[in-house]
Design a protein around this motif. Structure first.
Motif, PDB file in Angstrom:
ATOM      1  N   ASP A  76       0.854  -1.196   0.000  1.00 53.16           N
ATOM      2  CA  ASP A  76       0.000   0.000   0.000  1.00 53.16           C
ATOM      3  C   ASP A  76       0.888   1.243   0.000  1.00 53.16           C
ATOM      4  O   ASP A  76       1.453   1.631   1.027  1.00 53.16           O
ATOM      5  N   GLU A  77       1.021   1.870  -1.152  1.00 57.28           N
ATOM      6  CA  GLU A  77       1.850   3.057  -1.281  1.00 57.28           C
ATOM      7  C   GLU A  77       1.175   4.301  -0.719  1.00 57.28           C
ATOM      8  O   GLU A  77       1.830   5.327  -0.531  1.00 57.28           O
ATOM      9  N   THR A  78      -0.131   4.233  -0.459  1.00 57.22           N
ATOM     10  CA  THR A  78      -0.857   5.399   0.061  1.00 57.22           C
ATOM     11  C   THR A  78      -0.640   5.595   1.564  1.00 57.22           C
ATOM     12  O   THR A  78      -1.009   6.645   2.093  1.00 57.22           O
ATOM     13  N   VAL A  80       1.061   6.855   4.390  1.00 61.99           N
ATOM     14  CA  VAL A  80       2.083   7.868   4.660  1.00 61.99           C
ATOM     15  C   VAL A  80       1.814   8.435   6.042  1.00 61.99           C
ATOM     16  O   VAL A  80       0.652   8.594   6.449  1.00 61.99           O
ATOM     17  N   HIS A 102       7.792   5.722   3.667  1.00 60.72           N
ATOM     18  CA  HIS A 102       6.394   6.009   4.013  1.00 60.72           C
ATOM     19  C   HIS A 102       6.278   7.076   5.089  1.00 60.72           C
ATOM     20  O   HIS A 102       5.172   7.328   5.577  1.00 60.72           O
TER      21      HIS A 102
END
Length: 286
Positions: A76-78, A80, A102
C-alpha cells in the motif's frame, strides 16, 4: 523515489535501545507523547497482537495510529505518516529503507541488544550513522564480563614500591642498588685490561721468534724452509739417461749430465715484430 534513498533529516532519525519485554510499553509512551502526529507502527511479526496491546493500554481511541506489518506497508503506497515507529529490525536492510519511504518527517527504531548487529547494513545504505538515544527506564542492562585473574596481569604498584622492588633485584642481601660501573673512553686502557700477559707481541717480520714460540713439540718445523743440497750428476741409467742426486730437469743440466751455462736459457729469444706496423704498411700498399 528509490527504496534505498531517504529524505529524512539526520536529526529526525533516532534509535532507542530497548529490551524486547519493554518495547510495547515504549511504543505506547511514544504514541502518547506524539498524539497530534499521524503515526505508523510497523513490525515484522504479528501486527494484530501489537494493535490489541495498544488498544488495551489506551483509554482513548487511537485514530491517528496504524499498526501494520512489512508486507502490508510495501503493497500500500498510500500509507504515509509523520512519525514512523519500527518495533523491530527486518532481516534485510532494504526492507527498512522501504519503511522510511512512508514517512515524511520522523522515524524511530527500537533495538534490543541482539539486533544491534543489523544496524550496520542500514547505516551503510544511508551513508551515515544513526544517533542512539537512551530513554530512562527502557534501556537494557549491559552485563560486563568479570575480569579473570591472570598470572600475566601486571600488579598496580606505587612509585615507592617500584623503587624497592628494583633495589631487591640488584642486591637481595643489602636491599641497596649496586654501584654504577664507570666506563672509560680510552681504548688503550680497555685493550690493556683484556691483554694476556703470557702472550708475546709478534712483529710481522720476526719469523724466527714466531716459529720458536709456537713449536711446542721441540722438533724441527716441517714447513720451515730448509737449505737444499747441491744437485750432483751421478751418471747414466741403462737407457743412457742422466741421473742426478736431487730433483732436477734438463733446465739445469744437459742430457749428457754436464752443467749448463749461467746465461741459459737466453733471455732474448729473437727479434720482436710489431704486428700493427706490418698491417699499416700492407694497407698502404693496397
Amino acid at each position: 523515489m528509490s527504496s534505498t534513498q531517504s529524505t529524512i533529516k539526520p536529526n529526525n532519525h533516532r534509535v532507542h535501545p530497548c529490551p524486547n519485554d519493554k518495547k510495547l510499553s515504549l511504543v505506547n509512551k511514544l504514541i502518547s507523547d506524539n498524539r497530534e502526529s499521524k503515526i505508523i507502527v510497523v513490525t515484522s511479526i504479528d501486527a494484530k497482537s501489537v494493535e490489541d496491546f495498544l488498544q488495551n493500554e489506551n483509554s482513548q481511541a487511537l485514530e491517528n495510529v496504524q499498526v501494520v506489518d512489512d508486507r502490508t506497508l510495501i503493497k500500500d503506497e498510500t500509507l504515509v505518516c509523520d512519525l514512523l515507529i519500527s518495533l523491530d529490525v527486518p532481516g534485510k536492510a532494504v526492507l527498512y529503507m522501504a519503511r522510511l519511504a512512508h514517512t515524511t518527517s520522523r522515524a524511530l527504531l527500537l533495538l534490543n541488544e541482539t539486533e544491534q548487529k543489523l544496524l550496520y547494513p542500514i547505516e551503510t545504505l544511508l551513508g551515515r550513522v544513526i544517533k542512539q538515544d537512551i530513554i530512562e527506564g527502557f534501556e537494557y542492562v549491559v552485563i560486563e564480563k568479570p575480569q579473570t585473574d591472570s598470572k600475566y596481569t601486571p600488579k598496580k604498584m606505587t612509585q615507592s614500591q617500584i623503587k624497592e622492588e628494583a633495589k631487591k633485584r640488584y642486591d637481595k642481601e643489602t636491599g641497596e642498588p649496586k654501584p654504577k660501573r664507570e666506563y672509560s673512553d680510552d681504548k688503550k686502557d680497555f685493550k690493556k685490561d683484556f691483554k694476556r700477559d703470557d702472550k708475546k707481541d709478534f712483529k710481522r717480520d720476526d719469523k724466527k721468534d714466531f716459529k720458536k714460540d709456537f713449536n711446542k713439540s721441540g722438533k724441527d718445523d716441517k714447513w720451515a724452509k730448509k737449505d737444499k743440497a747441491p744437485n750432483k750428476y751421478l751418471g747414466k741409467d741403462e737407457n743412457g739417461k742422466a741421473i742426478f742426486s736431487g730433483k732436477s730437469g734438463d733446465r739445469n743440466h744437459r742430457h749428457d749430465g754436464s752443467q749448463r751455462e749461467e746465461g741459459y736459457p737466453p733471455k732474448k729469444v729473437g727479434r720482436k715484430i710489431n704486428i700493427k706496423s706490418l698491417k699499416k704498411s700492407e694497407d698502404k700498399k693496397d
